[in-house]
Scaffold this motif. Structure first.
Motif, PDB file in Angstrom:
ATOM      1  N   VAL A 116       1.647  -3.746   8.413  1.00 23.21           N
ATOM      2  CA  VAL A 116       3.079  -4.916   8.370  1.00 23.21           C
ATOM      3  C   VAL A 116       4.088  -4.159   7.518  1.00 23.21           C
ATOM      4  N   LEU A 117       5.436  -3.788   8.071  1.00 17.91           N
ATOM      5  CA  LEU A 117       6.121  -3.204   7.415  1.00 17.91           C
ATOM      6  C   LEU A 117       7.518  -4.217   7.078  1.00 17.91           C
ATOM      7  N   HIS A 118       7.835  -4.353   5.600  1.00 18.37           N
ATOM      8  CA  HIS A 118       8.975  -5.258   5.392  1.00 18.37           C
ATOM      9  C   HIS A 118      10.250  -4.460   4.997  1.00 18.37           C
ATOM     10  N   LEU A 119      11.257  -4.398   5.750  1.00 20.27           N
ATOM     11  CA  LEU A 119      12.216  -3.631   5.306  1.00 20.27           C
ATOM     12  C   LEU A 119      13.520  -4.320   5.031  1.00 20.27           C
ATOM     13  N   ALA A 120      14.116  -3.960   3.904  1.00 21.24           N
ATOM     14  CA  ALA A 120      15.575  -4.348   3.873  1.00 21.24           C
ATOM     15  C   ALA A 120      16.578  -3.485   4.268  1.00 21.24           C
ATOM     16  N   ALA A 121      17.385  -3.982   5.139  1.00 24.37           N
ATOM     17  CA  ALA A 121      18.325  -3.084   6.106  1.00 24.37           C
ATOM     18  C   ALA A 121      19.718  -3.262   5.643  1.00 24.37           C
ATOM     19  N   ASP A 153       1.022  -1.154   0.013  1.00 31.99           N
ATOM     20  CA  ASP A 153       0.107  -0.062  -0.147  1.00 31.99           C
ATOM     21  C   ASP A 153       0.911   1.219  -0.086  1.00 31.99           C
ATOM     22  N   GLY A 154       2.200   1.341   0.511  1.00 30.64           N
ATOM     23  CA  GLY A 154       2.993   2.323   0.439  1.00 30.64           C
ATOM     24  C   GLY A 154       4.425   1.852   0.665  1.00 30.64           C
ATOM     25  N   THR A 155       5.274   2.952   0.716  1.00 28.13           N
ATOM     26  CA  THR A 155       6.820   2.379   0.746  1.00 28.13           C
ATOM     27  C   THR A 155       7.283   3.263   1.984  1.00 28.13           C
ATOM     28  N   ILE A 156       8.549   2.907   2.610  1.00 25.62           N
ATOM     29  CA  ILE A 156       9.062   3.439   3.612  1.00 25.62           C
ATOM     30  C   ILE A 156      10.554   3.483   3.664  1.00 25.62           C
ATOM     31  N   ILE A 210      21.440   1.863  10.898  1.00 27.98           N
ATOM     32  CA  ILE A 210      20.391   0.978   9.919  1.00 27.98           C
ATOM     33  C   ILE A 210      20.004   2.111   8.928  1.00 27.98           C
ATOM     34  N   ASP A 211      20.065   1.737   7.430  1.00 21.96           N
ATOM     35  CA  ASP A 211      19.423   2.484   6.397  1.00 21.96           C
ATOM     36  C   ASP A 211      18.431   1.305   6.060  1.00 21.96           C
ATOM     37  N   ALA A 212      17.155   1.488   6.092  1.00 19.99           N
ATOM     38  CA  ALA A 212      16.080   0.611   5.465  1.00 19.99           C
ATOM     39  C   ALA A 212      15.317   1.177   4.579  1.00 19.99           C
ATOM     40  N   THR A 213      14.907   0.297   3.607  1.00 18.93           N
ATOM     41  CA  THR A 213      13.846   0.637   2.557  1.00 18.93           C
ATOM     42  C   THR A 213      12.996  -0.729   2.627  1.00 18.93           C
ATOM     43  N   GLY A 214      11.865  -0.097   2.293  1.00 19.92           N
ATOM     44  CA  GLY A 214      10.779  -1.355   2.032  1.00 19.92           C
ATOM     45  C   GLY A 214       9.339  -1.093   1.736  1.00 19.92           C
ATOM     46  N   GLU A 215       8.428  -1.878   2.233  1.00 24.00           N
ATOM     47  CA  GLU A 215       7.043  -1.954   1.751  1.00 24.00           C
ATOM     48  C   GLU A 215       6.240  -1.877   2.917  1.00 24.00           C
ATOM     49  N   VAL A 216       4.843  -1.101   2.796  1.00 28.86           N
ATOM     50  CA  VAL A 216       3.952  -1.308   3.757  1.00 28.86           C
ATOM     51  C   VAL A 216       2.676  -2.012   3.295  1.00 28.86           C
ATOM     52  N   TYR A 217       2.185  -2.860   4.042  1.00 26.74           N
ATOM     53  CA  TYR A 217       1.122  -3.692   3.692  1.00 26.74           C
ATOM     54  C   TYR A 217      -0.315  -3.232   4.776  1.00 26.74           C
TER      55      TYR A 217
END
Length: 169
Positions: free
Chosen positions: A145-150, A53-56, A100-107
């Motif tokens: 839910v946040l899924h992040l690659a760190a 639904d979004g990104t972070i 930590i620098d993280a990017t990912g998806e929001v569900y």
């Protein structure tokens, strides 16, 4: 020849009540670690097969020596708009310090109002200088839910769980 009766000192006869309590206290971090890993599976399952639904994007500083603490900030991109936020949290599991620098998806985000709150995080990863690997799953009470690659920088071994508070700026 009979041996005289020798009264044994209580500390040499087995666990004392104090030792039993210390043993139970030593189990608490392990139980919290298992709870954090269980939260990880729940977050993964809640996002399975769904479109984000979004990104972070977020930046965090973490320090740990069995217990851990972290803080930082980031931005949520949702429906074409950007929303800044701050994060902080406490947890169990790991040793070292890292950024930590993280990017990912929001569900499961139906409105921005569902985004702030307390998230349970199961985490695993390592950092050695600029060599790192990490995967973060977080879930809040609203089901977001946040899924992040760190990408970590520092010296850190991380396996455990946290409770993280996200607040909008």
């Amino acid at each position: 020849m009979t041996r005289p009766f020798v009264k044994r000192h209580p500390e040499t006869c087995g666990p004392t009540p104090q030792r039993r309590r210390l043993g139970l206290l030593a189990l608490l971090p392990a139980l919290a670690l298992l709870a954090g890993c269980a939260g990880n599976n729940g977050a993964q399952n809640a996002a399975a097969g769904k479109i984000p639904d979004g990104t972070i994007v977020m930046h965090q500083v973490q320090a740990a020596f069995i217990g851990s603490g972290n803080g930082g900030d980031g931005t949520l991109t949702y429906q074409g708009r950007t929303y800044p936020f701050v994060i902080g949290g406490l947890g169990v599991g790991g040793i070292g310090a890292s950024t930590i620098d993280a990017t990912g998806e929001v569900y499961n985000l139906k409105s921005v109002a569902q985004f702030p709150g307390s998230y349970v995080q199961g985490r695993m990863g390592y950092a050695f200088g600029t060599e790192s690997h990490g995967d973060l799953w977080l879930k809040n009470d609203a089901g977001v839910v946040l899924h992040l690659a760190a990408k970590r920088t520092g010296l850190m071994l991380s396996l455990g769980g946290d409770v993280i508070l996200i607040q909008m700026k």
